[in-house]
Design a protein around this motif. Structure first.
Motif, PDB file in Angstrom:
ATOM      1  N   ALA A  92      10.143 -17.208  12.425  1.00  0.00           N
ATOM      2  CA  ALA A  92       9.423 -15.954  12.204  1.00  0.00           C
ATOM      3  C   ALA A  92       7.970 -16.227  11.822  1.00  0.00           C
ATOM      4  O   ALA A  92       7.592 -17.362  11.516  1.00  0.00           O
ATOM      5  N   VAL A  93       7.195 -15.161  11.823  1.00  0.00           N
ATOM      6  CA  VAL A  93       5.797 -15.194  11.400  1.00  0.00           C
ATOM      7  C   VAL A  93       5.616 -14.221  10.244  1.00  0.00           C
ATOM      8  O   VAL A  93       5.936 -13.031  10.363  1.00  0.00           O
ATOM      9  N   LEU A  94       5.136 -14.736   9.129  1.00  0.00           N
ATOM     10  CA  LEU A  94       4.814 -13.900   7.970  1.00  0.00           C
ATOM     11  C   LEU A  94       3.430 -13.290   8.158  1.00  0.00           C
ATOM     12  O   LEU A  94       2.476 -13.996   8.494  1.00  0.00           O
ATOM     13  N   ILE A  95       3.320 -11.984   7.942  1.00  0.00           N
ATOM     14  CA  ILE A  95       2.015 -11.319   7.968  1.00  0.00           C
ATOM     15  C   ILE A  95       1.427 -11.408   6.568  1.00  0.00           C
ATOM     16  O   ILE A  95       1.924 -10.783   5.632  1.00  0.00           O
ATOM     17  N   ARG A  96       0.363 -12.190   6.415  1.00  0.00           N
ATOM     18  CA  ARG A  96      -0.186 -12.453   5.085  1.00  0.00           C
ATOM     19  C   ARG A  96      -1.319 -11.512   4.705  1.00  0.00           C
ATOM     20  O   ARG A  96      -1.508 -11.219   3.518  1.00  0.00           O
ATOM     21  N   ALA A  97      -2.120 -11.061   5.656  1.00  0.00           N
ATOM     22  CA  ALA A  97      -3.237 -10.180   5.314  1.00  0.00           C
ATOM     23  C   ALA A  97      -3.614  -9.324   6.513  1.00  0.00           C
ATOM     24  O   ALA A  97      -3.528  -9.759   7.661  1.00  0.00           O
ATOM     25  N   ILE A  98      -4.031  -8.111   6.225  1.00  0.00           N
ATOM     26  CA  ILE A  98      -4.460  -7.145   7.229  1.00  0.00           C
ATOM     27  C   ILE A  98      -5.789  -6.546   6.784  1.00  0.00           C
ATOM     28  O   ILE A  98      -5.983  -6.272   5.593  1.00  0.00           O
ATOM     29  N   GLU A  99      -6.687  -6.364   7.719  1.00  0.00           N
ATOM     30  CA  GLU A  99      -7.918  -5.614   7.439  1.00  0.00           C
ATOM     31  C   GLU A  99      -7.591  -4.132   7.574  1.00  0.00           C
ATOM     32  O   GLU A  99      -7.285  -3.655   8.660  1.00  0.00           O
ATOM     33  N   PRO A 100      -7.616  -3.358   6.475  1.00  0.00           N
ATOM     34  CA  PRO A 100      -7.181  -1.965   6.534  1.00  0.00           C
ATOM     35  C   PRO A 100      -8.120  -1.105   7.373  1.00  0.00           C
ATOM     36  O   PRO A 100      -9.340  -1.173   7.227  1.00  0.00           O
ATOM     37  N   VAL A 101      -7.536  -0.310   8.257  1.00  0.00           N
ATOM     38  CA  VAL A 101      -8.338   0.547   9.147  1.00  0.00           C
ATOM     39  C   VAL A 101      -7.805   1.972   9.188  1.00  0.00           C
ATOM     40  O   VAL A 101      -8.555   2.931   9.038  1.00  0.00           O
ATOM     41  N   TRP A 102      -6.489   2.140   9.376  1.00  0.00           N
ATOM     42  CA  TRP A 102      -5.918   3.466   9.557  1.00  0.00           C
ATOM     43  C   TRP A 102      -5.101   3.873   8.337  1.00  0.00           C
ATOM     44  O   TRP A 102      -4.319   3.094   7.816  1.00  0.00           O
ATOM     45  N   GLY A 103      -5.318   5.105   7.884  1.00  0.00           N
ATOM     46  CA  GLY A 103      -4.608   5.602   6.711  1.00  0.00           C
ATOM     47  C   GLY A 103      -5.044   4.935   5.427  1.00  0.00           C
ATOM     48  O   GLY A 103      -4.240   4.749   4.511  1.00  0.00           O
ATOM     49  N   ASP A 115     -10.268  -0.696  -5.088  1.00  0.00           N
ATOM     50  CA  ASP A 115     -10.971  -1.768  -4.394  1.00  0.00           C
ATOM     51  C   ASP A 115     -10.299  -2.004  -3.045  1.00  0.00           C
ATOM     52  O   ASP A 115      -9.123  -2.380  -2.979  1.00  0.00           O
ATOM     53  N   LEU A 116     -11.030  -1.795  -1.965  1.00  0.00           N
ATOM     54  CA  LEU A 116     -10.458  -1.917  -0.629  1.00  0.00           C
ATOM     55  C   LEU A 116      -9.894  -3.312  -0.366  1.00  0.00           C
ATOM     56  O   LEU A 116      -8.931  -3.472   0.371  1.00  0.00           O
ATOM     57  N   ARG A 117     -10.482  -4.329  -0.998  1.00  0.00           N
ATOM     58  CA  ARG A 117     -10.016  -5.695  -0.771  1.00  0.00           C
ATOM     59  C   ARG A 117      -8.668  -5.963  -1.437  1.00  0.00           C
ATOM     60  O   ARG A 117      -8.056  -7.004  -1.195  1.00  0.00           O
ATOM     61  N   ARG A 118      -8.195  -5.045  -2.263  1.00  0.00           N
ATOM     62  CA  ARG A 118      -6.905  -5.208  -2.929  1.00  0.00           C
ATOM     63  C   ARG A 118      -5.823  -4.336  -2.298  1.00  0.00           C
ATOM     64  O   ARG A 118      -4.768  -4.133  -2.879  1.00  0.00           O
ATOM     65  N   VAL A 119      -6.095  -3.834  -1.101  1.00  0.00           N
ATOM     66  CA  VAL A 119      -5.121  -2.962  -0.444  1.00  0.00           C
ATOM     67  C   VAL A 119      -4.109  -3.760   0.366  1.00  0.00           C
ATOM     68  O   VAL A 119      -2.887  -3.603   0.198  1.00  0.00           O
ATOM     69  N   THR A 120      -4.572  -4.645   1.242  1.00  0.00           N
ATOM     70  CA  THR A 120      -3.653  -5.371   2.130  1.00  0.00           C
ATOM     71  C   THR A 120      -4.026  -6.847   2.248  1.00  0.00           C
ATOM     72  O   THR A 120      -3.790  -7.471   3.283  1.00  0.00           O
ATOM     73  N   SER A 121      -4.591  -7.432   1.201  1.00  0.00           N
ATOM     74  CA  SER A 121      -5.016  -8.841   1.231  1.00  0.00           C
ATOM     75  C   SER A 121      -3.965  -9.754   0.618  1.00  0.00           C
ATOM     76  O   SER A 121      -4.247 -10.572  -0.252  1.00  0.00           O
ATOM     77  N   GLY A 122      -2.744  -9.612   1.062  1.00  0.00           N
ATOM     78  CA  GLY A 122      -1.628 -10.416   0.580  1.00  0.00           C
ATOM     79  C   GLY A 122      -0.342  -9.811   1.098  1.00  0.00           C
ATOM     80  O   GLY A 122      -0.280  -8.599   1.333  1.00  0.00           O
ATOM     81  N   PRO A 123       0.703 -10.609   1.291  1.00  0.00           N
ATOM     82  CA  PRO A 123       1.931 -10.080   1.897  1.00  0.00           C
ATOM     83  C   PRO A 123       2.616  -8.990   1.090  1.00  0.00           C
ATOM     84  O   PRO A 123       3.118  -8.015   1.661  1.00  0.00           O
ATOM     85  N   GLY A 124       2.642  -9.130  -0.242  1.00  0.00           N
ATOM     86  CA  GLY A 124       3.231  -8.082  -1.063  1.00  0.00           C
ATOM     87  C   GLY A 124       2.405  -6.805  -1.034  1.00  0.00           C
ATOM     88  O   GLY A 124       2.947  -5.690  -1.037  1.00  0.00           O
ATOM     89  N   MET A 125       1.081  -6.959  -1.011  1.00  0.00           N
ATOM     90  CA  MET A 125       0.193  -5.803  -0.939  1.00  0.00           C
ATOM     91  C   MET A 125       0.413  -5.025   0.352  1.00  0.00           C
ATOM     92  O   MET A 125       0.407  -3.785   0.352  1.00  0.00           O
ATOM     93  N   ILE A 126       0.582  -5.747   1.457  1.00  0.00           N
ATOM     94  CA  ILE A 126       0.782  -5.096   2.757  1.00  0.00           C
ATOM     95  C   ILE A 126       1.982  -4.164   2.711  1.00  0.00           C
ATOM     96  O   ILE A 126       1.907  -3.004   3.120  1.00  0.00           O
ATOM     97  N   CYS A 127       3.109  -4.680   2.222  1.00  0.00           N
ATOM     98  CA  CYS A 127       4.326  -3.869   2.196  1.00  0.00           C
ATOM     99  C   CYS A 127       4.183  -2.665   1.274  1.00  0.00           C
ATOM    100  O   CYS A 127       4.615  -1.554   1.608  1.00  0.00           O
ATOM    101  N   SER A 128       3.575  -2.870   0.124  1.00  0.00           N
ATOM    102  CA  SER A 128       3.363  -1.764  -0.806  1.00  0.00           C
ATOM    103  C   SER A 128       2.459  -0.706  -0.181  1.00  0.00           C
ATOM    104  O   SER A 128       2.730   0.496  -0.270  1.00  0.00           O
ATOM    105  N   ALA A 129       1.376  -1.130   0.447  1.00  0.00           N
ATOM    106  CA  ALA A 129       0.405  -0.195   1.022  1.00  0.00           C
ATOM    107  C   ALA A 129       0.974   0.566   2.215  1.00  0.00           C
ATOM    108  O   ALA A 129       0.725   1.761   2.377  1.00  0.00           O
ATOM    109  N   MET A 130       1.739  -0.134   3.054  1.00  0.00           N
ATOM    110  CA  MET A 130       2.209   0.453   4.307  1.00  0.00           C
ATOM    111  C   MET A 130       3.613   1.051   4.214  1.00  0.00           C
ATOM    112  O   MET A 130       4.181   1.474   5.226  1.00  0.00           O
ATOM    113  N   GLY A 131       4.178   1.112   3.020  1.00  0.00           N
ATOM    114  CA  GLY A 131       5.490   1.719   2.848  1.00  0.00           C
ATOM    115  C   GLY A 131       6.607   0.931   3.499  1.00  0.00           C
ATOM    116  O   GLY A 131       7.527   1.505   4.083  1.00  0.00           O
TER     117      GLY A 131
END
Length: 208
Positions: A92-103, A115-131
């Motif tokens: 598998a491939v772990l998604i570690r960071a995303i540049e937030p664009v939509w929503g 702080d926008l840099r604390r929205v999806t700059s880590g795997p746990g952040m991604i899941c929390s932010a994106m539901g």
């Protein structure tokens, strides 16, 4: 992205996911952005891969067809992975960071940060932010109506490859990939060859 994109070795998929859009429709709104950091986990010779212990109830989705989501809990958070290769292999491939664009507003609210840099700059952040939680585990993103992965920015000439973060086994394997200079990549700034303030920027909304 069809199943054939994911039905390849995880290192190739991890590299080529950079610059692609990943979106999840949560409560009627598309949330997500550009993938800027990934890690590959191999089916063989990689004790850090969850499949190394064999198939069990908690990691069963890793052995499903390519393009399946493997979502696992860690420290009261979740991490999202995209399964690669053929069914039964376990990579598998772990998604570690995303540049937030939509929503972005909804994701910032989900994360309770300003702080926008604390929205999806880590795997746990991604899941929390994106539901994303265990309810998304074993979802087939190549068919699900509430998931979208599509090509976006060409970043092949900006990809940096390093050892993975936070693994104690197979720590020397250079299976982490990120967009050099992107401000949303996790980890240390000194790993980049350029100042970490670049962005890929918005583009046509792929959810439309």
């Amino acid at each position: 992205m069809g199943r054939s994109f994911f039905r390849r070795d995880p290192a190739t998929v991890a590299r080529e996911l950079l610059g692609c859009a990943m979106l999840h429709c949560c409560d009627g709104e598309w949330l997500g952005g550009w993938i800027v950091e990934t890690e590959a986990y191999l089916a063989e010779g990689d004790p850090a891969c969850h499949a190394a212990r064999g198939r069990g109830r908690s990691n069963a989705s890793m052995f499903e067809p390519a393009g399946t989501l493997y979502v696992y809990p860690i420290h009261a958070k979740h991490c999202v992975n995209l399964v690669t290769e053929n069914a039964g292999v376990g990579s598998a491939v772990l998604i570690r960071a995303i540049e937030p664009v939509w929503g972005i507003d909804a994701m910032m609210q989900n994360r309770n940060v300003s702080d926008l840099r604390r929205v999806t700059s880590g795997p746990g952040m991604i899941c929390s932010a994106m539901g994303i939680d265990r309810a998304s585990d074993a979802m087939d993103v190549t068919r699900a109506d509430d998931w979208l992965l599509t090509g976006g920015h060409q970043v092949a000439d900006r990809v940096t490859q390093t050892p993975r973060i936070g693994v104690s086994r197979a720590a020397d394997l250079r299976l982490r990939f990120f967009v050099d200079g992107n401000r949303f990549v996790s980890g240390l700034a000194r790993e980049h060859t350029r100042p970490r303030r670049d962005v890929l920027g918005p583009d046509k909304d792929p959810s439309r």
